[in-house]
Scaffold this motif. Structure first.
Motif, mmCIF file in Angstrom:
data_model
loop_
_atom_site.group_PDB
_atom_site.id
_atom_site.type_symbol
_atom_site.label_atom_id
_atom_site.label_comp_id
_atom_site.label_asym_id
_atom_site.label_seq_id
_atom_site.Cartn_x
_atom_site.Cartn_y
_atom_site.Cartn_z
ATOM 1 N N PHE A 140 41.200 0.999 21.416
ATOM 2 C CA PHE A 140 41.744 1.488 22.689
ATOM 3 C C PHE A 140 42.885 2.253 22.582
ATOM 4 C CE2 PHE A 140 40.139 -2.833 23.272
ATOM 5 C CZ PHE A 140 39.106 -2.650 24.106
ATOM 6 N N HIS A 141 43.814 2.328 21.721
ATOM 7 C CA HIS A 141 44.785 3.197 21.454
ATOM 8 C C HIS A 141 44.138 4.657 20.984
ATOM 9 C CE1 HIS A 141 47.962 -0.033 20.919
ATOM 10 N NE2 HIS A 141 47.357 0.069 22.540
ATOM 11 N N LEU A 142 42.991 4.410 20.186
ATOM 12 C CA LEU A 142 42.616 5.702 19.733
ATOM 13 C C LEU A 142 41.983 6.648 20.766
ATOM 14 C CD1 LEU A 142 41.534 7.555 17.354
ATOM 15 C CD2 LEU A 142 39.536 6.354 17.084
ATOM 16 N N MET A 143 41.151 5.836 21.754
ATOM 17 C CA MET A 143 40.828 6.571 22.866
ATOM 18 C C MET A 143 41.808 7.098 23.749
ATOM 19 S SD MET A 143 37.511 4.163 24.000
ATOM 20 C CE MET A 143 38.170 2.546 23.931
ATOM 21 N N THR A 144 42.890 6.505 23.831
ATOM 22 C CA THR A 144 43.999 6.861 24.872
ATOM 23 C C THR A 144 44.595 7.912 24.433
ATOM 24 O OG1 THR A 144 44.434 4.536 25.472
ATOM 25 C CG2 THR A 144 46.109 6.005 26.038
ATOM 26 N N ALA A 145 44.896 8.139 22.886
ATOM 27 C CA ALA A 145 45.651 9.128 22.224
ATOM 28 C C ALA A 145 45.048 10.461 22.290
ATOM 29 C CB ALA A 145 45.941 8.708 20.607
ATOM 30 N N ILE A 146 43.484 10.255 22.277
ATOM 31 C CA ILE A 146 42.669 11.519 22.217
ATOM 32 C C ILE A 146 42.596 12.237 23.366
ATOM 33 C CG2 ILE A 146 40.278 12.415 21.866
ATOM 34 C CD1 ILE A 146 39.996 10.445 19.572
ATOM 35 N N ALA A 147 42.547 11.115 24.698
ATOM 36 C CA ALA A 147 42.443 11.479 25.723
ATOM 37 C C ALA A 147 43.795 12.274 26.292
ATOM 38 C CB ALA A 147 42.028 10.535 26.799
ATOM 39 N N LEU A 148 44.975 11.573 26.142
ATOM 40 C CA LEU A 148 45.992 12.303 26.401
ATOM 41 C C LEU A 148 46.413 13.684 25.593
ATOM 42 C CD1 LEU A 148 48.586 9.008 26.348
ATOM 43 C CD2 LEU A 148 48.176 10.387 28.234
ATOM 44 N N PHE A 149 46.105 13.742 24.615
ATOM 45 C CA PHE A 149 46.166 14.970 23.770
ATOM 46 C C PHE A 149 45.590 16.012 24.518
ATOM 47 C CE2 PHE A 149 44.889 18.200 20.682
ATOM 48 C CZ PHE A 149 46.160 18.703 20.275
ATOM 49 N N ASN A 150 44.219 15.810 24.864
ATOM 50 C CA ASN A 150 43.443 16.959 25.380
ATOM 51 C C ASN A 150 43.926 17.234 26.870
ATOM 52 O OD1 ASN A 150 41.686 17.169 23.416
ATOM 53 N ND2 ASN A 150 40.360 15.450 24.101
ATOM 54 N N LEU A 151 44.419 16.246 27.524
ATOM 55 C CA LEU A 151 44.897 16.296 28.812
ATOM 56 C C LEU A 151 46.403 17.243 28.630
ATOM 57 C CD1 LEU A 151 44.353 12.985 30.491
ATOM 58 C CD2 LEU A 151 43.302 15.332 31.226
ATOM 59 N N PHE A 152 47.028 17.058 27.799
ATOM 60 C CA PHE A 152 48.490 17.637 27.763
ATOM 61 C C PHE A 152 48.123 18.986 26.998
ATOM 62 C CE2 PHE A 152 50.394 13.768 28.745
ATOM 63 C CZ PHE A 152 51.686 14.025 29.164
ATOM 64 N N LYS A 153 47.249 19.125 26.432
ATOM 65 C CA LYS A 153 47.208 20.506 25.795
ATOM 66 C C LYS A 153 46.721 21.553 26.706
ATOM 67 C CE LYS A 153 43.362 20.747 23.134
ATOM 68 N NZ LYS A 153 42.661 21.684 23.918
ATOM 69 N N LYS A 154 46.263 20.909 27.996
ATOM 70 C CA LYS A 154 45.777 21.753 29.131
ATOM 71 C C LYS A 154 47.092 22.560 29.912
ATOM 72 C CE LYS A 154 42.368 20.609 31.576
ATOM 73 N NZ LYS A 154 41.075 21.601 31.384
ATOM 74 N N PHE A 155 48.298 21.938 29.458
ATOM 75 C CA PHE A 155 49.288 22.212 30.288
ATOM 76 C C PHE A 155 49.977 23.588 29.568
ATOM 77 C CE2 PHE A 155 50.574 17.465 31.293
ATOM 78 C CZ PHE A 155 49.570 17.677 32.302
ATOM 79 N N LYS A 156 49.876 24.620 30.254
ATOM 80 C CA LYS A 156 50.190 26.120 29.725
ATOM 81 C C LYS A 156 51.711 26.453 30.141
ATOM 82 C CE LYS A 156 46.146 26.158 27.518
ATOM 83 N NZ LYS A 156 46.086 26.058 26.233
ATOM 84 N N PHE A 157 52.576 26.062 29.363
ATOM 85 C CA PHE A 157 54.113 26.446 29.996
ATOM 86 C C PHE A 157 54.833 26.454 28.508
ATOM 87 C CE2 PHE A 157 54.161 22.096 30.151
ATOM 88 C CZ PHE A 157 55.523 21.682 30.086
ATOM 89 N N VAL A 158 56.124 27.224 28.521
ATOM 90 C CA VAL A 158 56.918 27.220 27.630
ATOM 91 C C VAL A 158 58.162 26.728 28.253
ATOM 92 C CG1 VAL A 158 58.008 28.474 25.741
ATOM 93 C CG2 VAL A 158 55.577 28.953 26.325
ATOM 94 N N ASN A 159 58.828 25.776 27.691
ATOM 95 C CA ASN A 159 60.066 25.147 27.910
ATOM 96 C C ASN A 159 60.775 25.021 26.692
ATOM 97 O OD1 ASN A 159 62.032 23.045 28.374
ATOM 98 N ND2 ASN A 159 61.708 23.432 30.352
ATOM 99 N N LYS A 160 62.042 25.753 26.353
ATOM 100 C CA LYS A 160 62.713 25.685 25.352
ATOM 101 C C LYS A 160 63.403 24.408 24.812
ATOM 102 C CE LYS A 160 63.875 30.625 24.956
ATOM 103 N NZ LYS A 160 64.970 31.678 25.128
#
Length: 371
Positions: free
Chosen positions: A251-271
């Motif tokens: 369950f954590h494996l599925m959660t981690a993969i999904a979260l990574f793919n979703l956060f990877k879509k956030f295109k911004f830069v914050n120092k």
């Protein structure tokens, strides 16, 4: 040449992963008090105890997220990680010794000879197993990348499926069935490599990843809830609420993969986010230092429970975890711009030394000549 800033979506996820790990370790220290009200193995009707038991499982999820975030950038990388490894070894040693010095000065007589030995050899004694595993993972990285480069899609898929079956199905059904945590790192690398190379549509699909996230999160809550209900109804299973506390959680494996793919879509830069992300490994080393864990974490818990009572344990957990993460972050930033500069300089000098490189190459050549 101006160094390109990493996009901050994945960096933010690394910070979230470390927050999860801090929450898990804080809950684990509460559990280790062995108070009757905090026997989290015991089936319960109490909402607070159930949530505390759930939080204990956040550690493996945070570990997955951290490794997946790192592996994504390291897959296919031609850049050597030897200098990074040397730097992590120095940082692990120095942070451990700094804690030893602090406890020796401010709490003389508390530190034992065993503590001194373990503090001077933190990697050898696995004071922080995750950091040791990460070092071993970086050492193996060139060979893992070579495997991925030289096998077909079908072969990589088979490796990924076998790793999932062995480490996320069999080991979840029967905890520690021929289990080693290091192979979790290896398995995650191959799974992420397959997704990165051959599943671009899945990576970019918000809908598919939201479904996977829902299955991972709510699936485990229901699974844990089912374990709790079974324990309430059957005395033979009344002490099994933490039986799924393992690093092999599908369950954590599925959660981690999904979260990574979703956060990877956030295109911004914050120092600011990128800066805090750069010290996440320091945060791990500081908040989970062996001396702090042994001599401070549990006394702090006892002090809070004495002051606010165990009835408010969930609020105390949140307060302790937030304060601990904040303190560890501030100390990590201080370390980065003081001692961290020294270790970075020293590791660079060692790595760029012609004699050291020559000795390493000679050692590798001798190993290859062994028949």
């Amino acid at each position: 040449m101006v160094k390109k800033q990493r996009e901050s979506g994945i960096e933010l996820l690394k910070i979230i992963s470390m927050i999860m790990i801090v929450f898990a370790h804080t809950a684990q220290n509460a559990y280790r008090l062995k108070l009757p009200e905090l026997l989290l193995t015991e089936a319960t009707m109490g909402r607070q105890k159930f949530i505390m038991a759930w939080l204990i499982h956040f550690g493996s999820l945070g570990n997955y997220l951290f490794i997946i975030c790192s592996a994504w950038f390291l897959i296919g990388s031609k850049r050597a990680q030897k200098q990074k490894i040397i730097s992590i070894v120095f940082d692990t040693f120095l942070i451990s010794v700094l804690f030893l010095a602090g406890y020796s000065i401010f709490s003389p007589g508390m530190v034992s000879q065993t503590d001194i030995t373990r503090s001077f050899f933190p990697i050898f004694y696995e004071n922080n197993w995750f950091v040791v595993g990460y070092i071993l993972f970086l050492l193996m990285l060139p060979y893992l990348n070579k495997i991925v480069e030289n096998i077909s899609q079908r072969q990589l898929m088979r490796i990924s499926i076998v790793m999932i079956l062995l480490y996320w199905i069999f080991n979840f059904a029967k905890v520690h069935y021929f289990f080693t945590r290091f192979f979790i790192f290896i398995g995650l690398f191959f799974i992420v490599a397959y997704i990165k190379k051959y599943m671009p549509d899945f990576c970019s699909s918000t809908g598919k990843n939201l479904i996977l996230l829902a299955v991972g999160v709510f699936g485990f809550i229901l699974w844990l809830g089912g374990t709790d209900i079974r324990g309430l109804k059957n005395d033979d299973y009344s002490q099994t609420l933490l039986m799924w506390w393992t690093d092999s959680n599908p369950f954590h494996l599925m959660t981690a993969i999904a979260l990574f793919n979703l956060f990877k879509k956030f295109k911004f830069v914050n120092k600011g986010i990128n800066l805090i992300s750069s010290v996440t490994l320091y945060i791990y080393l500081i908040h989970e230092n062996i001396l702090f864990r042994q001599y401070s974490a549990q006394p702090i818990w006892r002090m809070m429970i004495d002051r606010f009572t165990v009835k408010h344990v969930l609020a105390e957990e949140i307060l302790f975890a937030v304060l601990l993460f904040t303190a560890a972050t501030l100390l990590s930033l201080f370390y980065k711009f003081t001692f961290g500069r020294f270790t970075a300089f020293l590791s660079g000098k060692i790595y760029n030394s012609g004699k050291v490189r020559k000795a390493l190459n000679k050692f590798e050549t001798k190993l290859m000549d062994i028949k």
